[in-house]
Design an enzyme around this catalytic site. Structure first.
Site, PDB file in Angstrom:
ATOM      1  N   LYS A   1       0.844  -1.205   0.000  1.00  0.00           N
ATOM      2  CA  LYS A   1       0.000   0.000   0.000  1.00  0.00           C
ATOM      3  C   LYS A   1       0.882   1.259   0.000  1.00  0.00           C
ATOM      4  O   LYS A   1       0.617   2.210  -0.736  1.00  0.00           O
ATOM      5  CB  LYS A   1      -0.943  -0.018   1.207  1.00  0.00           C
TER       6      LYS A   1
ATOM      7  N   GLN B   1      -4.107  -1.642   9.651  1.00  0.00           N
ATOM      8  CA  GLN B   1      -4.055  -2.974   9.042  1.00  0.00           C
ATOM      9  C   GLN B   1      -4.635  -4.014  10.000  1.00  0.00           C
ATOM     10  O   GLN B   1      -4.235  -4.094  11.157  1.00  0.00           O
ATOM     11  CB  GLN B   1      -2.602  -3.318   8.667  1.00  0.00           C
TER      12      GLN B   1
ATOM     13  N   ASP C   1     -10.901   2.817   4.330  1.00  0.00           N
ATOM     14  CA  ASP C   1     -11.197   1.391   4.180  1.00  0.00           C
ATOM     15  C   ASP C   1     -12.708   1.164   4.046  1.00  0.00           C
ATOM     16  O   ASP C   1     -13.141   0.085   3.653  1.00  0.00           O
ATOM     17  CB  ASP C   1     -10.679   0.624   5.410  1.00  0.00           C
TER      18      ASP C   1
END
Ligand code: NAP
Length: 290
Positions: A54, A98, A121
């Site tokens: 990412k 994460q 997200d």
């Protein structure tokens, strides 16, 4: 029949190129550039790889990147303090924690703490709630489900009236994918480990989204001829012939499925790259909420 392969990598490259161009245009116009903060807790090697990918993509597209690493035994308060700080930081438009977090941390509390305006997200309960409301729009759609929908639409732009089986009901993949399919006027059936006659549900479905994390769960002969198959599963299978000692497979028995499906996404090179591209798209969008 041999299925069309839905090339997630290629599709993701096109989306990323559009984002890169949009960012360059913002730079030219002296407009602010979005910033993405990644938060990695602990030493899980898979999580470390996902975050590294990412960050690499962020840099390649011209998005500003802020990377935070906390130790495995980091207390909940320390992680929450960091999130509150990032919520207030005007240079950070997106916050990505994460998952999964180490067992002693409350994932729920952490996700609640992220500002919904920085929830790139798309999994904050506020955004997840709006996704379920017919006349509302979430601030962000979740990344993997967004990638899944884009892949389906790349081979079939109008899926209204189609039957879809979603295998998996997690908050980040299965459930929101079903919601998004319904928003596209398809009719999803949400399947899970207690679902009976999974094979029959699949055989009746025009679309199958497999997100169970179970290698080869969806057999080739469960697939309705011509159906669209999106394989979200990522499973590590020990394989000494590979340099890393394993190979990646999805949840669909690919070699058999290509004989029945109309279109199918591979693993790797399918949903994975699309998830990152959609994260970048959300980060660019986040600048609107600044
Ligand atoms: P998860 O939270 O473990 O959820 C798995 C879901 O599948 C659960 O709802 C479970 O049912 C259901 N399930 C498991 N075995 C099943 C079976 N035999 N029959 C029917 N349903 C079954 O996993 P997740 O986070 O949603 O991820 C799913 C898979 O996608 C994993 O392989 C993950 O690595 C992968 N993934 C890929 C990406 C990407 O970018 N490509 C992103 C996220 C996840 P219950 O609810 O009854 O337990």
């Amino acid at each position: 029949m041999t299925a069309e392969i839905i090339d997630g990598k290629k599709l993701a490259e096109t989306i990323k190129q559009e984002i890169k161009t949009a960012i360059e245009a913002r730079l030219q116009a002296d407009l602010p550039i979005p910033g993405l903060a990644t938060v990695l807790v602990g030493n899980d090697p898979a999580s470390r790889t996902y975050v590294a990918n990412k960050i690499k993509t962020t840099a390649a597209l011209g998005i500003r990147s802020y990377s935070y690493e906390l130790e495995e035994d980091c207390p909940q308060e320390k992680l929450l303090d960091l999130i509150h700080e990032l919520n207030e930081n005007p240079d950070v438009q997106g916050i990505l924690v994460q998952l999964p977090l180490p067992d002693h941390l409350s994932e729920d509390e952490v996700l609640h703490a992220i500002s919904p305006k920085k929830d790139v997200d798309g999994i904050h309960p506020y955004n997840a709630g709006l996704l379920t409301r017919k006349y509302s729009e979430p601030l962000f759609y979740p990344c993997t489900p967004s990638g899944v929908i884009r892949m389906i639409q790349s081979v079939c732009p109008d899926i209204s009236g189609m039957k879809a089986a979603v295998i998996g009901r997690s908050s980040i993949v299965g459930m929101p994918t079903a919601m998004m399919l319904s928003r596209c006027n398809a009719t999803p059936t949400i399947c899970h480990s207690y679902t009976k006659n999974l094979d029959e549900i699949c055989r009746e479905s025009d679309i199958i989204v497999a997100a169970a994390g179970s290698p080869g769960l969806i057999r080739g002969n469960w697939i309705k001829p011509g159906a669209i198959i999106i394989d979200v599963g990522i499973n590590h299978i020990p394989d000494e012939s590979k340099p890393r000692g394993y190979r990646l497979v999805g949840d669909v028995e690919f070699e058999e499925a290509v004989k029945y499906a109309g279109a199918i996404s591979p693993v790797p090179g399918g949903v994975g790259p699309m998830t990152i591209a959609m994260l970048m798209a959300n980060t660019l969008k986040a600048i609107e909420y600044r």
